[in-house]
Design a protein around this motif. Sequence first.
Motif, PDB file in Angstrom:
ATOM      1  N   ILE A 263      -0.183 -21.219  -8.970  1.00 35.10           N
ATOM      2  CA  ILE A 263      -1.084 -19.669  -9.714  1.00 35.10           C
ATOM      3  C   ILE A 263       0.045 -18.731  -9.302  1.00 35.10           C
ATOM      4  O   ILE A 263       0.624 -18.774  -8.091  1.00 35.10           O
ATOM      5  CB  ILE A 263      -2.282 -19.838  -8.861  1.00 35.10           C
ATOM      6  N   GLU A 264       0.211 -18.103  -9.987  1.00 37.95           N
ATOM      7  CA  GLU A 264       1.041 -16.347  -9.409  1.00 37.95           C
ATOM      8  C   GLU A 264      -0.336 -15.607 -10.175  1.00 37.95           C
ATOM      9  O   GLU A 264      -0.897 -15.422 -11.372  1.00 37.95           O
ATOM     10  CB  GLU A 264       1.427 -16.020  -9.795  1.00 37.95           C
ATOM     11  N   ASN A 265      -0.583 -14.289  -9.242  1.00 38.54           N
ATOM     12  CA  ASN A 265      -1.161 -13.454  -9.949  1.00 38.54           C
ATOM     13  C   ASN A 265      -1.103 -11.788  -9.527  1.00 38.54           C
ATOM     14  O   ASN A 265      -0.130 -11.748  -8.324  1.00 38.54           O
ATOM     15  CB  ASN A 265      -3.293 -13.696  -9.890  1.00 38.54           C
ATOM     16  N   GLU A 266      -0.691 -11.197 -10.324  1.00 39.92           N
ATOM     17  CA  GLU A 266      -0.670  -9.924  -9.988  1.00 39.92           C
ATOM     18  C   GLU A 266      -2.033  -8.559 -10.322  1.00 39.92           C
ATOM     19  O   GLU A 266      -2.790  -8.811 -11.363  1.00 39.92           O
ATOM     20  CB  GLU A 266       0.638  -8.543 -10.470  1.00 39.92           C
ATOM     21  N   PHE A 267      -2.004  -7.670  -9.475  1.00 41.86           N
ATOM     22  CA  PHE A 267      -3.159  -6.549  -9.703  1.00 41.86           C
ATOM     23  C   PHE A 267      -2.277  -5.410  -9.020  1.00 41.86           C
ATOM     24  O   PHE A 267      -2.244  -5.139  -7.902  1.00 41.86           O
ATOM     25  CB  PHE A 267      -4.692  -6.987  -9.009  1.00 41.86           C
ATOM     26  N   ASP A 268      -2.917  -4.262  -9.778  1.00 43.17           N
ATOM     27  CA  ASP A 268      -2.901  -3.136  -9.116  1.00 43.17           C
ATOM     28  C   ASP A 268      -4.057  -1.860  -9.155  1.00 43.17           C
ATOM     29  O   ASP A 268      -5.208  -2.033  -9.949  1.00 43.17           O
ATOM     30  CB  ASP A 268      -1.676  -2.377 -10.076  1.00 43.17           C
ATOM     31  N   LEU A 269      -4.111  -1.439  -7.907  1.00 39.57           N
ATOM     32  CA  LEU A 269      -6.008  -1.138  -7.318  1.00 39.57           C
ATOM     33  C   LEU A 269      -5.186   0.547  -7.108  1.00 39.57           C
ATOM     34  O   LEU A 269      -4.459   0.017  -6.402  1.00 39.57           O
ATOM     35  CB  LEU A 269      -6.389  -1.797  -6.355  1.00 39.57           C
ATOM     36  N   VAL A 270      -5.844   1.687  -7.714  1.00 41.18           N
ATOM     37  CA  VAL A 270      -5.880   2.741  -7.224  1.00 41.18           C
ATOM     38  C   VAL A 270      -7.048   3.063  -6.280  1.00 41.18           C
ATOM     39  O   VAL A 270      -8.210   2.932  -6.516  1.00 41.18           O
ATOM     40  CB  VAL A 270      -5.451   3.721  -8.045  1.00 41.18           C
TER      41      VAL A 270
ATOM     42  N   LEU B 125       0.775  -1.405   0.402  1.00 41.62           N
ATOM     43  CA  LEU B 125       0.361  -0.253   0.412  1.00 41.62           C
ATOM     44  C   LEU B 125       0.850   1.193   0.280  1.00 41.62           C
ATOM     45  O   LEU B 125       1.707   1.023   0.696  1.00 41.62           O
ATOM     46  CB  LEU B 125      -1.070  -0.035   1.132  1.00 41.62           C
ATOM     47  N   GLU B 126       0.752   2.111  -1.190  1.00 39.80           N
ATOM     48  CA  GLU B 126       1.756   3.320  -1.065  1.00 39.80           C
ATOM     49  C   GLU B 126       0.525   4.415  -0.565  1.00 39.80           C
ATOM     50  O   GLU B 126      -0.467   4.822  -1.722  1.00 39.80           O
ATOM     51  CB  GLU B 126       2.369   3.122  -2.567  1.00 39.80           C
ATOM     52  N   LYS B 127       1.002   5.143   0.364  1.00 38.64           N
ATOM     53  CA  LYS B 127      -0.018   5.911   0.591  1.00 38.64           C
ATOM     54  C   LYS B 127      -0.014   7.040  -0.091  1.00 38.64           C
ATOM     55  O   LYS B 127       1.346   8.185   0.745  1.00 38.64           O
ATOM     56  CB  LYS B 127      -0.094   6.236   2.523  1.00 38.64           C
ATOM     57  N   LYS B 128      -0.588   8.563  -0.826  1.00 39.69           N
ATOM     58  CA  LYS B 128      -0.237   9.431  -1.257  1.00 39.69           C
ATOM     59  C   LYS B 128      -1.293  10.344  -0.242  1.00 39.69           C
ATOM     60  O   LYS B 128      -1.394  10.568   0.515  1.00 39.69           O
ATOM     61  CB  LYS B 128      -0.113   9.693  -2.505  1.00 39.69           C
ATOM     62  N   THR B 129      -0.919  11.729  -0.468  1.00 39.98           N
ATOM     63  CA  THR B 129      -2.193  12.244   0.104  1.00 39.98           C
ATOM     64  C   THR B 129      -3.040  12.854  -0.711  1.00 39.98           C
ATOM     65  O   THR B 129      -4.057  13.051   0.327  1.00 39.98           O
ATOM     66  CB  THR B 129      -1.557  14.057  -0.214  1.00 39.98           C
ATOM     67  N   THR B 130      -3.488  12.345  -2.001  1.00 34.42           N
ATOM     68  CA  THR B 130      -4.504  12.084  -1.801  1.00 34.42           C
ATOM     69  C   THR B 130      -5.522  11.190  -2.788  1.00 34.42           C
ATOM     70  O   THR B 130      -6.392  10.888  -3.249  1.00 34.42           O
ATOM     71  CB  THR B 130      -4.962  13.160  -3.430  1.00 34.42           C
ATOM     72  N   LEU B 131      -4.732   9.713  -2.279  1.00 34.46           N
ATOM     73  CA  LEU B 131      -4.952   8.376  -3.335  1.00 34.46           C
ATOM     74  C   LEU B 131      -4.095   7.386  -2.281  1.00 34.46           C
ATOM     75  O   LEU B 131      -3.429   7.865  -2.040  1.00 34.46           O
ATOM     76  CB  LEU B 131      -4.993   8.535  -4.273  1.00 34.46           C
ATOM     77  N   LEU B 132      -4.785   6.245  -2.611  1.00 35.19           N
ATOM     78  CA  LEU B 132      -4.070   5.047  -1.805  1.00 35.19           C
ATOM     79  C   LEU B 132      -3.503   4.420  -3.259  1.00 35.19           C
ATOM     80  O   LEU B 132      -4.474   4.440  -4.257  1.00 35.19           O
ATOM     81  CB  LEU B 132      -5.251   4.305  -0.888  1.00 35.19           C
TER      82      LEU B 132
END
Length: 179
Positions: free
Chosen positions: A81-88, A49-56
């Motif tokens: 199994i392997e899987n990756e995903f990015d969520l904003v 989790l990368e916390k930024k000032t206006t979003l995660l």
Amino acid sequence: MKVLKEFTIPFVGLKIGKHLFEYKVERAFFEYFEYEDFNDVSLDVSVVLEKKTTLLELHFKISGWVNVYCDLTNEPYNQTIENEFDLVVKFGEEYNDEYDDILIVPHGTYEINIQQYIYELSILAVPAKRVHPGVEDGTLDSEILKKLEELSPKVEENKNKEEDTDPRWDTLKKLLTDK
């Protein structure tokens, strides 16, 4: 559906920057979702989790194995199994999850639950056609494989290809070679 507390990340008290969360997912997790296709499960999930000032920004990475039945032989085996995903995660007026990789939560939100994302990533990582590795390399000895081999259509060798063709086509074939 009740929320599993261990998959809830309270982000309000976190400093700006990257934070790592690690989970061990087993069969009980999928029983909670009433998903019964897996006989056994051992998955390692890491969420950055990368916390930024206006979003995660969340980066999910799933790896491990699930024990499933082979589609051809019905023999159980461990499928890696392997899987990756990015969520904003953005903040807005109301909750909105209609986009695949963007989640909008109300401004007063102080925590986010990621159990649904882990569940979906795990299910989507399993191949659509599950084939036992022993079927592919020929090492699996199974009654079903023997019966399939016995009932499969036999390939006949064309001893004389010329005899198998219709003589009416021979004249047309000459046109192709008479250029």
